[in-house]
Scaffold this active site. Structure first.
Site, PDB file in Angstrom:
ATOM      1  N   LYS A 192       6.662  92.789 -21.941  1.00 17.15           N
ATOM      2  CA  LYS A 192       5.545  92.319 -22.767  1.00 17.15           C
ATOM      3  C   LYS A 192       5.322  90.834 -22.496  1.00 17.15           C
ATOM      4  CE  LYS A 192       4.879  90.440 -26.759  1.00 17.15           C
ATOM      5  NZ  LYS A 192       3.761  89.553 -26.379  1.00 17.15           N
ATOM      6  N   GLY A 245      11.659  82.283 -25.287  1.00 16.02           N
ATOM      7  CA  GLY A 245      10.643  81.825 -26.232  1.00 16.02           C
ATOM      8  C   GLY A 245      11.277  80.932 -27.272  1.00 16.02           C
ATOM      9  N   SER A 246      10.697  80.918 -28.452  1.00 17.31           N
ATOM     10  CA  SER A 246      11.178  80.001 -29.491  1.00 17.31           C
ATOM     11  C   SER A 246      12.450  80.533 -30.152  1.00 17.31           C
ATOM     12  CB  SER A 246      10.095  79.838 -30.556  1.00 17.31           C
ATOM     13  OG  SER A 246       9.853  81.082 -31.176  1.00 17.31           O
ATOM     14  N   GLU A 268      16.809  83.085 -24.240  1.00 14.93           N
ATOM     15  CA  GLU A 268      16.689  81.685 -23.800  1.00 14.93           C
ATOM     16  C   GLU A 268      15.660  81.050 -24.721  1.00 14.93           C
ATOM     17  OE1 GLU A 268      15.112  78.674 -22.868  1.00 14.93           O
ATOM     18  OE2 GLU A 268      14.555  79.283 -20.817  1.00 14.93           O
ATOM     19  N   CYS A 303      10.859  74.389 -21.028  1.00 14.77           N
ATOM     20  CA  CYS A 303      12.022  74.372 -21.926  1.00 14.77           C
ATOM     21  C   CYS A 303      13.043  73.319 -21.532  1.00 14.77           C
ATOM     22  CB  CYS A 303      12.637  75.758 -22.050  1.00 14.77           C
ATOM     23  SG  CYS A 303      12.812  76.593 -20.507  1.00 14.77           S
ATOM     24  N   GLU A 402      11.765  70.912 -30.804  1.00 11.28           N
ATOM     25  CA  GLU A 402      11.109  71.119 -29.514  1.00 11.28           C
ATOM     26  C   GLU A 402       9.597  71.057 -29.699  1.00 11.28           C
ATOM     27  OE1 GLU A 402      11.504  74.966 -27.562  1.00 11.28           O
ATOM     28  OE2 GLU A 402      11.946  73.938 -25.688  1.00 11.28           O
TER      29      GLU A 402
HETATM   30  P1  ADP Z   1       5.836  80.155 -28.632  1.00  6.97           P
HETATM   31  O1  ADP Z   1       6.075  79.640 -30.022  1.00  6.97           O
HETATM   32  O2  ADP Z   1       6.224  79.189 -27.586  1.00  6.97           O
HETATM   33  O3  ADP Z   1       4.503  80.806 -28.429  1.00  6.97           O
HETATM   34  P2  ADP Z   1       7.183  82.607 -29.197  1.00  6.97           P
HETATM   35  O4  ADP Z   1       8.635  82.653 -29.379  1.00  6.97           O
HETATM   36  O5  ADP Z   1       6.304  82.715 -30.414  1.00  6.97           O
HETATM   37  O6  ADP Z   1       6.904  81.276 -28.393  1.00  6.97           O
HETATM   38  O7  ADP Z   1       6.689  83.700 -28.170  1.00  6.97           O
HETATM   39  C1  ADP Z   1       7.434  84.168 -27.075  1.00  6.97           C
HETATM   40  C2  ADP Z   1       7.204  85.652 -26.937  1.00  6.97           C
HETATM   41  O8  ADP Z   1       7.641  86.293 -28.137  1.00  6.97           O
HETATM   42  C3  ADP Z   1       5.746  86.055 -26.760  1.00  6.97           C
HETATM   43  O9  ADP Z   1       5.677  87.151 -25.851  1.00  6.97           O
HETATM   44  C4  ADP Z   1       5.340  86.491 -28.148  1.00  6.97           C
HETATM   45  O10 ADP Z   1       4.280  87.433 -28.183  1.00  6.97           O
HETATM   46  C5  ADP Z   1       6.627  87.132 -28.655  1.00  6.97           C
HETATM   47  N1  ADP Z   1       6.701  87.163 -30.126  1.00  6.97           N
HETATM   48  C6  ADP Z   1       6.128  86.314 -31.007  1.00  6.97           C
HETATM   49  N2  ADP Z   1       6.387  86.688 -32.272  1.00  6.97           N
HETATM   50  C7  ADP Z   1       7.137  87.806 -32.210  1.00  6.97           C
HETATM   51  C8  ADP Z   1       7.718  88.686 -33.182  1.00  6.97           C
HETATM   52  N3  ADP Z   1       7.574  88.474 -34.481  1.00  6.97           N
HETATM   53  N4  ADP Z   1       8.433  89.750 -32.735  1.00  6.97           N
HETATM   54  C9  ADP Z   1       8.584  89.971 -31.411  1.00  6.97           C
HETATM   55  N5  ADP Z   1       8.052  89.202 -30.459  1.00  6.97           N
HETATM   56  C10 ADP Z   1       7.346  88.120 -30.823  1.00  6.97           C
END
Ligand code: ADP
Length: 498
Positions: A192, A245-246, A268, A303, A402
């Site tokens: 995804k 991601g975050s 990560e 990152c 960050e």
């Molecule tokens: P950023 O804040 O840098 O956009 P995220 O951690 O929100 O980073 O996003 C990284 C990935 O995690 C993306 O593919 C996003 O769609 C997905 N994501 C965001 N929110 C959720 C959630 N609640 N559950 C699962 N995946 C998520």
């Protein structure tokens, strides 16, 4: 190396590029089961590029069903390693043959300069695909040192169905760091991509299929986090979940795992990289250029961006005037122009988040000495000036959180111990950079840094052969190198009495 000289050359590729807006499940491009789509907006001008399928749990079920079926059939998982390698190498070649198109797609979808898409991203992805392709038939299992009447075999087996949820800052590279080793090990994958940047993942899935990756082995589900992402995290038939991601969402994946089938979760989750310059730095000019170019590379949406510049007092003034001079040569511009050095923030939310942090830094009492504003309002996209805060204390939010944008925080220290203490005083531990000509100091400081990577007298050193990942809340597990395979395999101990 791929290199666009003129905007005309870039536009010629753009004109012939087909933007894919469907999910890729079991070898076919399909609409989401709900029929829903979302607007895929380009950050360079704020305009809608295309409509993209918005996947949710019914689509995840379909993809996981196909992925499991082909895994159990052994079409890919039990393919002769040398045959799987051939398919992976064809996949890598197909990627290389379409590198110009993929670079342009990456740039229009997430806003990075085209010179970076061509000069960095496509080359790194190609290297990654090739490297893991070669892994297929090069790595041996182990025989335990048992006596003459028994045989202990330690073997690695593909884990099954892998879910990969990836970010928008390096959409292709972060995805392929996960997809390539997962496929090489014989798994089926559900990817995804981030909702901000789905285009390259969909095109790469098409290339993988053309190269001979069997139907169901590599599926791509575009969609949002709380729908498609959560459904992947909670799925009872996904064996491992890899995520970049975050930290906030990384923690959610740990919860999803605990609430579902205890799938392995590998994360990560970013960093706040200290870039430490000691009084005995051998080339202040080079260090200043490096921290500046690395900080504003990819608009600071990196990152490992060296967002905490920790400078020892003795060289502080000289060093900072070099940094400000280097920053004055960088400005944000249309990412499709080949001479643009810094592009657009990925979307309006991210731009506003970074602008909020700039206000927070001012309110905390740090001084803006470069930039600090939105830029290029005439283009219509989401641009921010390269920004430098000086007089930052490490306990300020701009030093602890960050920001993921072009904002550098400069922290002064009086000696080596304070530099190390400051560097380690962070929830993160992804990377660090140390500049000194004293070899002993370089070794001693590197050992004391609680960080997955340390770069001495350089920045972001290493390649696909070196593991990448973090200590502390930067995550667990490693991408790149043979160590990444740990995430995509189970270890089996088979003991035989002879
Ligand atoms: P950023 O804040 O840098 O956009 P995220 O951690 O929100 O980073 O996003 C990284 C990935 O995690 C993306 O593919 C996003 O769609 C997905 N994501 C965001 N929110 C959720 C959630 N609640 N559950 C699962 N995946 C998520």
């Amino acid at each position: 190396m791929l290199d666009f000289k003129t905007r005309k050359e870039v536009d010629a590729v753009l004109d012939t590029t087909h933007l894919i807006g469907k999910a890729f499940i079991n070898g076919n491009f399909v609409d989401a089961v709900s029929g829903e789509t979302f607007d895929n907006v380009s950050p360079r001008d704020g305009k809608v590029l295309n409509q993209v399928a918005s996947c949710d749990s019914p689509d995840v079920d379909l993809a996981v069903g196909a992925a499991r079926k082909v895994f159990e059939a052994g079409t890919w998982s039990d393919m002769e390693p040398k045959e799987r390698k051939k398919v992976m190498l064809r996949f890598a070649q197909a990627f290389a043959d379409n590198a110009a198109e993929l670079a342009v797609l990456e740039t229009i979808d997430m806003g990075k300069p085209i010179a970076e898409s061509t000069g960095f991203d496509v080359g790194a992805v190609y290297e990654c695909l090739q490297w893991y392709a070669e892994w297929c038939d090069k790595v041996y299992d182990e025989i335990a040192p048992s006596g003459p009447n028994s045989l202990g075999m330690i073997t690695r087996e593909a884990i099954g169905v892998v879910g990969a949820v990836t970010p928008w800052n390096f959409p292709m590279l972060m995805s392929m760091w996960k997809v390539a080793p997962a496929l090489a090990a014989g798994n089926s994958v559900i990817l995804k991509p981030a909702e901000q940047s789905p285009l390259t993942a969909l095109r790469i899935a098409e290339l993988a299929a053309e190269a001979g990756v069997p139907d169901g082995v590599f599926n791509v589900l575009p969609g949002f986090g709380p729908t498609a992402g959560q459904s992947i995290g909670m799925h009872m038939d996904i064996d491992a979940l890899v995520f970049t991601g975050s930290g906030e969402i990384g923690k959610k994946f740990l919860q999803y795992s605990g609430q579902s089938n205890m799938k392995r979760v590998w994360l990560e989750c970013g960093g706040k990289t200290p870039f430490i310059v000691f009084n005995d730095c051998k080339d202040i000019g080079e260090a200043a250029e490096t921290v500046t170019n690395s900080m504003f590379f990819n608009q600071g949406e990196v990152c490992v961006a060296p967002s905490r510049l920790i400078v020892e007092n003795g060289i502080r003034n000289e060093f900072m005037s070099e940094v400000r001079a280097a920053a004055s040569k960088i400005s944000a511009g249309d990412p499709l122009n080949p001479d643009t050095k810094m592009g657009a923030m990925v979307d309006e939310n991210q731009m506003n988040r970074v602008l909020d942090y700039i206000k927070i830094g001012e309110n905390e009492g740090a001084e803006i000495t470069t930039g600090g504003n939105r830029a290029n309002l005439n283009i219509g996209g989401y641009y921010i000036e390269p920004t430098i805060f000086e007089g930052v204390r490490n306990d300020m939010r701009i030093a602890q959180e960050e920001i993921f944008g072009p904002v550098l925080s400069v922290i002064d220290v009086t000696d080596v111990d304070e530099a190390v203490r400051t560097a380690n005083d962070s929830q993160f531990g992804l990377a660090a950079s140390v500049w000194t000509k004293d070899l002993s100091k370089a070794h001693q400081v590197s050992r004391k840094l609680r960080s997955g990577s340390v770069w001495v007298n350089c920045f972001d050193g290493g390649d696909i052969t070196m593991p990448f990942g973090g200590y502390k809340q930067s995550g667990n597990g490693r991408d790149r190198s043979a160590h990444a395979l740990d995430k995509y395999t189970e270890l089996k101990s088979t003991w035989m009495e002879l």
